[in-house]
Write an enzyme that holds these catalytic residues in place. Structure first.
Site, PDB file in Angstrom:
ATOM      1  N   LYS A  46      41.507  40.722  35.090  1.00 16.41           N
ATOM      2  CA  LYS A  46      42.114  41.174  36.318  1.00 16.41           C
ATOM      3  C   LYS A  46      42.928  40.062  36.967  1.00 16.41           C
ATOM      4  CE  LYS A  46      38.186  44.104  37.391  1.00 16.41           C
ATOM      5  NZ  LYS A  46      37.065  44.284  38.298  1.00 16.41           N
ATOM      6  N   ASP A 106      43.239  27.397  30.818  1.00 17.33           N
ATOM      7  CA  ASP A 106      42.196  26.394  31.022  1.00 17.33           C
ATOM      8  C   ASP A 106      41.748  25.884  29.656  1.00 17.33           C
ATOM      9  OD1 ASP A 106      39.957  24.935  31.857  1.00 17.33           O
ATOM     10  OD2 ASP A 106      39.332  26.419  33.305  1.00 17.33           O
ATOM     11  N   ASP A 162      39.661  34.802  40.877  1.00 17.40           N
ATOM     12  CA  ASP A 162      38.455  35.148  41.619  1.00 17.40           C
ATOM     13  C   ASP A 162      37.274  34.268  41.247  1.00 17.40           C
ATOM     14  OD1 ASP A 162      36.280  37.246  39.893  1.00 17.40           O
ATOM     15  OD2 ASP A 162      38.034  36.366  38.938  1.00 17.40           O
TER      16      ASP A 162
END
Length: 182
Positions: A46, A106, A162
């Site tokens: 998301k 990452d 998030d």
């Protein structure tokens, strides 16, 4: 949502203006690179949905979008390295120009898996666009053609990113206070 800093955020790392400028720069480069070509933006849900929506509006040309949902974090602050596809693409990618849209590059473990998976489907070309790139954090070599912003090694939230499904609606990217996830 106002521009005030959320109490769980230690500091704002990238303002909404900096994010907009980076998104616009990537959109212009994609427009130039794929002039006259149809491009399929594959967005990893998301976290990247806000970036993809803004980026798609910055691309001059024929753009389609599709979504994948994968999981490699769970409720942790670091990638587990185990990737599960939760939602696959609806559109075929064979013979198409595909750009994978990521929120943050990452460890690269999830992206390595996605690249292998999508390459096996026979796209004409495949590139990566990421809003944030954490230098030196990649555990695997990833060639990322479009990089928005270089991100220090912090756990960041906002602008779609998030922690436990919270903070996605922040208009900036901020450093999450460690007390929230430790």
């Amino acid at each position: 949502m106002t521009d005030s800093i959320h109490p769980d955020v230690k500091s704002i790392l990238f303002s909404k203006e900096e994010i907009h400028e980076a998104t616009l720069r990537i959109g212009k480069q994609i427009s130039k690179d794929y002039q006259g070509e149809k491009v399929l933006l594959v967005t990893v849900l998301k976290g990247a949905f806000i970036f993809m929506a803004d980026l798609a509006r910055c691309i001059d040309g024929d753009v389609e979008v599709d979504f994948m949902a994968v999981s490699s974090y769970g409720a942790e602050a670091k990638s587990s390295g185990v990737v599960r596809i939760l939602k696959d693409l609806n559109a075929p990618v064979e013979g198409r120009h595909v750009i994978i849209i990521e929120d943050i590059l990452d460890s690269g473990l999830t992206l390595k898996y996605l690249l292998k998976n999508i390459k096996a489907r026979g796209p004409l070309s495949i590139e990566i666009a990421t809003l944030l790139f954490k230098e030196g954090k990649q555990q695997t070599r990833i060639d990322c053609k479009y990089i928005g912003l270089l991100c220090p090694d912090y756990f960041v939230v906002g602008y779609g990113l998030d922690y436990n499904e919270r903070y996605r609606n922040l208009p900036y990217i901020g450093v999450l206070d460690e007390s929230v996830y430790s």
